[in-house]
Design a protein around this motif. Structure first.
Motif, short mmCIF file in Angstrom:
data_model
loop_
_atom_site.label_atom_id
_atom_site.label_comp_id
_atom_site.label_asym_id
_atom_site.label_seq_id
_atom_site.Cartn_x
_atom_site.Cartn_y
_atom_site.Cartn_z
N LYS A 716 0.81 -1.22 0.00
CA LYS A 716 0.00 0.00 0.00
C LYS A 716 0.85 1.28 0.00
O LYS A 716 0.31 2.38 0.07
CB LYS A 716 -0.91 0.02 1.22
N LEU A 717 2.16 1.17 -0.09
CA LEU A 717 3.04 2.34 0.01
C LEU A 717 3.51 2.84 -1.35
O LEU A 717 4.31 3.77 -1.42
CB LEU A 717 4.24 2.01 0.90
N ASN A 718 3.06 2.21 -2.44
CA ASN A 718 3.30 2.70 -3.80
C ASN A 718 4.78 2.89 -4.13
O ASN A 718 5.16 3.86 -4.81
CB ASN A 718 2.55 4.01 -4.04
N ASN A 719 5.62 2.00 -3.60
CA ASN A 719 7.06 2.04 -3.90
C ASN A 719 7.73 3.35 -3.49
O ASN A 719 8.79 3.70 -4.02
CB ASN A 719 7.31 1.79 -5.40
N ASP A 720 7.13 4.08 -2.57
CA ASP A 720 7.74 5.31 -2.06
C ASP A 720 8.76 4.91 -0.99
O ASP A 720 8.40 4.47 0.11
CB ASP A 720 6.67 6.22 -1.47
N VAL A 721 10.05 5.06 -1.30
CA VAL A 721 11.10 4.59 -0.39
C VAL A 721 11.09 5.34 0.93
O VAL A 721 11.43 4.78 1.98
CB VAL A 721 12.49 4.70 -1.07
N VAL A 722 10.70 6.62 0.91
CA VAL A 722 10.62 7.39 2.16
C VAL A 722 9.52 6.82 3.05
O VAL A 722 9.72 6.61 4.26
CB VAL A 722 10.37 8.87 1.86
N LYS A 723 8.36 6.55 2.47
CA LYS A 723 7.26 5.99 3.26
C LYS A 723 7.56 4.58 3.73
O LYS A 723 7.16 4.19 4.84
CB LYS A 723 5.98 6.00 2.43
N ILE A 724 8.28 3.82 2.91
CA ILE A 724 8.63 2.46 3.31
C ILE A 724 9.56 2.47 4.52
O ILE A 724 9.36 1.74 5.50
CB ILE A 724 9.27 1.70 2.13
N LEU A 725 10.60 3.31 4.47
CA LEU A 725 11.53 3.38 5.59
C LEU A 725 10.84 3.93 6.83
O LEU A 725 11.09 3.47 7.96
CB LEU A 725 12.73 4.26 5.21
N GLU A 726 9.98 4.91 6.67
CA GLU A 726 9.22 5.44 7.81
C GLU A 726 8.30 4.36 8.39
O GLU A 726 8.15 4.26 9.61
CB GLU A 726 8.41 6.65 7.35
#
Length: 816
Positions: A716-726
């Motif tokens: 559900k994070l759409n490959n957004d690396v910032v959101k994934i790490l957060e």
């Protein structure tokens, strides 16, 4: 003047029952206190309360923070026989811990002290702690704390020390039942209670000292805030005068004067400094040296905060850029970039922080490398934790053989170099703008228009009469992508600008040269080729400027930058069509209609020099033919030529960015179903890139397993690396997927642009201007740090700053 009036002026409240003899004695003691720099005034008379002075002589005020004699506090065997009141008070307020868990030595008979004696054992089995019993390591003996302090004769054994372990229980039992011990113990407890409630014999002086300390604390606090305000606003501190209430005494003293009109603490301080002769030797803390001290403390606090945060998060990148200052010194701006999870607001933050301005003499690759290595060692940052380098496109920095990035890669192969995307984008526009005489001639006309109107206020007023919304702006020599600001007024108001030129060329009050220049400029902007070029460049620069602003963001990463550049490339390909060129020509025809000029490309006036025909040596040689259709010639030589050059530059200048992205590209697809073999290969390739000298940042096999296992969590994070790490930090998954965490931290640490360094140069020009060109380098760096990192300074406790100020050196007054 009578005695009563004299002391009324001093705001001292004497009780009416005091006789003249007591007044005389108190006056003498009061003058003695003043010589010790101990004030007995209140700066707010409304808050003064009547306190009866004791009949006994006033003892000197206790300096609780003054140094204690050099004997060991924790070893009673090393204490002197006689104590003064200051040492007694210090020992009571800082109790000595009884020595436990210690291998006590044995005497000749094999006996030794035991912790058993710290307790008094009663017949009913109850125990009472003997807090008065202390063991001396140096003497291997025990002492009574209260008798050691308060026994005047020192004739009992517990004052001299007892080491007879065989009979120690009997001695302790007899001593704690003796009247001398009871009296000394009562003195101890009474003094503890008095100190706790501040009811000692010199409590009046102590209260007055506390009032004075609080007053100085308030004064220093306000001075620090004034320094912080002036520093954050990039304002000068000093003027021609160094005295209060003098003209031209500078912003710092003017702020102090302003505070003195409203703040009671500063009002009293200014009164003492300026009017009261009794305080002529009192320090003011308003001088230049104090300003420099506070500026240094504030800058140092900010830098330590940044460096501590960086060391906690381990991996970092450096961003460097150079520029000459007003005194012709080459200044290098050092920016540090790292990623950390803010536990207070529960957010992942990508931070770029300013560290320093440093003068640099040797700007070669070798000189810059030596400087960076020494600077990192100076600020205690390990160069082996460096994971990114960000510079502009200068050959001394990006050179692939002897540049700074290559030399740092030799020292640390994991310090990836990423060229500044914004600079590369500027160079793309620069390549296209300097293509041929058509493009250079167009921008020359744009600059001529600005110079013509801006060089005369009268002509500028004529321009503003016709152009209401936008005004002409000069071309930037370095920021080519921002040239849209110079193009937009012409694109929007070209007919109005023509009207202004027409009025000047036909005006009576203008000289002939001004009228002639206006006529020439009017003819140039009425050229149909100029109008078409205006439309072309407005379309290209609008898109380029949009991408440039995206690339200047601090939280920019490689994938977002490449996506933006890909969109730019697609845009350039899309508009490179005959149909789009026809739309540009049609739009130019509408503007030409407003100008009442023919919508035709010029012939003789804009015809380039023709090549001289040369005889052919052979019959089969090709004969050069010029394009007779002017519209087709403009489309080929200008429109297509500009776009082809821009497209070629995009591929060339962003090649290295693409290469770096190939290493980390699979991390931007953590929520997608990737080919397992290719994913494993990518993990091993990343491990190879993040390894050096038998040190690995990640394990490829573990990384592969973590990606496969956690893939469903990232859907559900759409490959957004910032959101994934957060997401990993928020859900405490760092222990579950440590390799993903490390890989994403390194990826986000790598800089894409040096915009932060460019922004710091704006502060450099404001701080070190032509009126402040002799500023020292340390002051420049600290002022820039306070101004740029003002948000961090707001998080630092003012009490810690004042504490550092008092600890830097011995002050003439006590503040804390």
């Amino acid at each position: 003047m009578s005695d009563s009036n004299h002391y009324k002026k001093k705001e001292i409240i004497w009780l009416p029952e005091f006789n003249e003899e007591k007044k005389t004695r108190r006056r003498t003691e009061f003058n003695a206190l003043q010589k010790r720099s101990v004030t007995v005034f209140r700066y707010d008379a409304a808050e003064v309360t009547s306190v009866p002075l004791p009949d006994t002589p006033l003892s000197p005020p206790r300096q609780l923070s003054s140094p204690i004699p050099t004997f060991s506090k924790d070893d009673p065997g090393l204490w002197p026989k006689v104590f003064n009141s200051t040492v007694i008070q210090y020992l009571i307020e800082n109790p000595i811990k009884q020595i436990k868990l210690y291998n006590f030595p044995r005497d000749s008979s094999g006996r030794k002290f035991s912790e058993y004696y710290y307790e008094r054992h009663l017949g009913n089995g109850e125990k009472y702690h003997r807090e008065w019993l202390l063991y001396s390591v140096s003497k291997n003996a025990v002492y009574c704390f209260c008798c050691k302090l308060f026994e005047s004769k020192h004739n009992n054994k517990f004052c001299e020390g007892i080491s007879d372990w065989q009979h120690l229980a009997l001695y302790c039992s007899r001593h704690e039942k003796s009247s001398a011990h009871f009296n000394n113990y009562k003195k101890w407890t009474d003094l503890c209670h008095a100190l706790k409630n501040k009811n000692t014999i010199d409590s009046i002086q102590q209260k007055l000292l506390e009032v004075e300390k609080q007053r100085w604390y308030d004064v220093i606090k306000r001075i620090i805030y004034v320094v912080q305000f002036l520093s954050s606003q990039n304002m000068a501190f000093r003027g021609q005068s160094r005295k209060l209430y003098d003209r031209n005494n500078g912003n710092f003293l003017k702020c102090i004067e302003l505070l003195g009109k409203f703040d009671l603490s500063m009002t009293e301080h200014i009164r003492r400094v300026t009017n009261d002769s009794d305080f002529k030797n009192m320090p003011t803390y308003l001088g230049d040296k104090i300003q420099n001290e506070i500026i240094y403390i504030l800058g140092n606090k900010i830098q330590h905060f940044i460096l501590n945060l960086c060391q906690i998060n381990k991996y970092f990148s450096i961003i460097l850029d150079c520029t000459p200052d007003v005194s012709h010194v080459e200044q290098i701006s050092i920016i540090i970039r790292f990623v950390y999870f803010n536990t207070e607001n529960r957010k992942l933050e990508i931070s770029e922080h300013f560290l320093a301005f440093c003068p640099i003499i040797d700007t070669t690759g070798a000189g810059l490398t030596s400087f960076i290595v020494e600077k990192l060692a100076e600020i205690n940052l390990d160069i082996n934790n460096l994971r990114g380098q960000g510079y502009d496109n200068g050959s001394n920095m990006r050179g692939k053989n002897n540049g700074l990035q290559k030399r740092l890669l030799d020292l640390n192969p994991r310090a990836f170099y990423v060229p500044c995307a914004s600079h590369s984008l500027n160079l793309i526009v620069n390549d296209a703008a300097n293509l041929n005489y058509h493009t250079t001639g167009f921008f020359s006309i744009v600059q001529e228009l600005y110079k013509y109107f801006s060089s005369s206020t009268k002509r500028w007023d004529i321009l503003k009469k016709y152009v209401l919304n936008l005004t002409l702006k000069p071309l930037s020599e370095t920021r080519w992508s921002s040239r849209i600001d110079a193009i937009k007024p012409l694109f929007t108001n070209l007919p109005e600008i023509y009207d202004a030129l027409y009025e000047i060329s036909n005006g009576i009050s203008y000289d002939q040269k001004a009228k002639y220049d206006a006529k020439c400029l009017a003819e140039k902007i009425c050229s149909f080729s100029f109008i078409c070029s205006l439309n072309i460049w407005h379309m290209i620069l609008t898109k380029v400027n949009f991408v440039s602003k995206i690339l200047q963001s601090i939280d920019m990463n490689m994938q977002v930058a490449l996506d933006a550049l890909t969109e730019l490339k697609k845009f350039l390909i899309k508009i490179r069509t005959d149909a789009n060129f026809e739309e540009i020509v049609n739009d130019a025809m509408k503007i030409a209609e407003k100008l009442n000029v023919e919508a035709e490309f010029e012939t003789s006036r804009s015809r380039p020099l023709r090549r001289r025909k040369t005889p052919k040596s052979f019959d089969y040689e090709h004969e050069d033919h010029t394009i007779n259709d002017l519209k087709t010639a403009f489309k080929i030589n200008v429109f297509f030529y500009i776009l082809d050059q821009a497209l070629s530059s995009v591929d060339e200048r962003f090649n290295l960015l693409n290469n770096q992205n190939d290493v980390f590209n699979f991390l931007f697809k953590l929520s997608d179903d990737q080919d397992q073999a290719r994913l494993r290969s990518s993990c091993h390739h990343l491990q190879k890139k993040l390894s050096a000298n038998d040190s690995l940042d990640i394990n490829a096999d573990d990384l592969y397993e973590e990606i496969v296992s956690c893939q469903s969590l990232f859907k559900k994070l759409n490959n957004d690396v910032v959101k994934i790490l957060e997401f990993i930090y928020l859900n405490n998954l760092t222990a579950v997927c440590p390799n993903i965490t490390i890989a994403l931290r390194i990826l986000l640490t790598m800089p894409v642009t040096v915009a932060s360094a460019e922004r710091s140069f704006s502060k450099l020009k404001l701080i070190k201007n032509y009126l402040r060109s002799t500023m020292s380098q340390e002051r420049l760096t600290n002022l820039a740090t306070i101004s740029i990192e003002e948000a961090i300074l707001d998080q630092i406790d003012i009490h810690e700053i004042i504490k550092d100020f008092t600890n830097r050196k011995a002050r003439r007054v006590e503040i804390i």
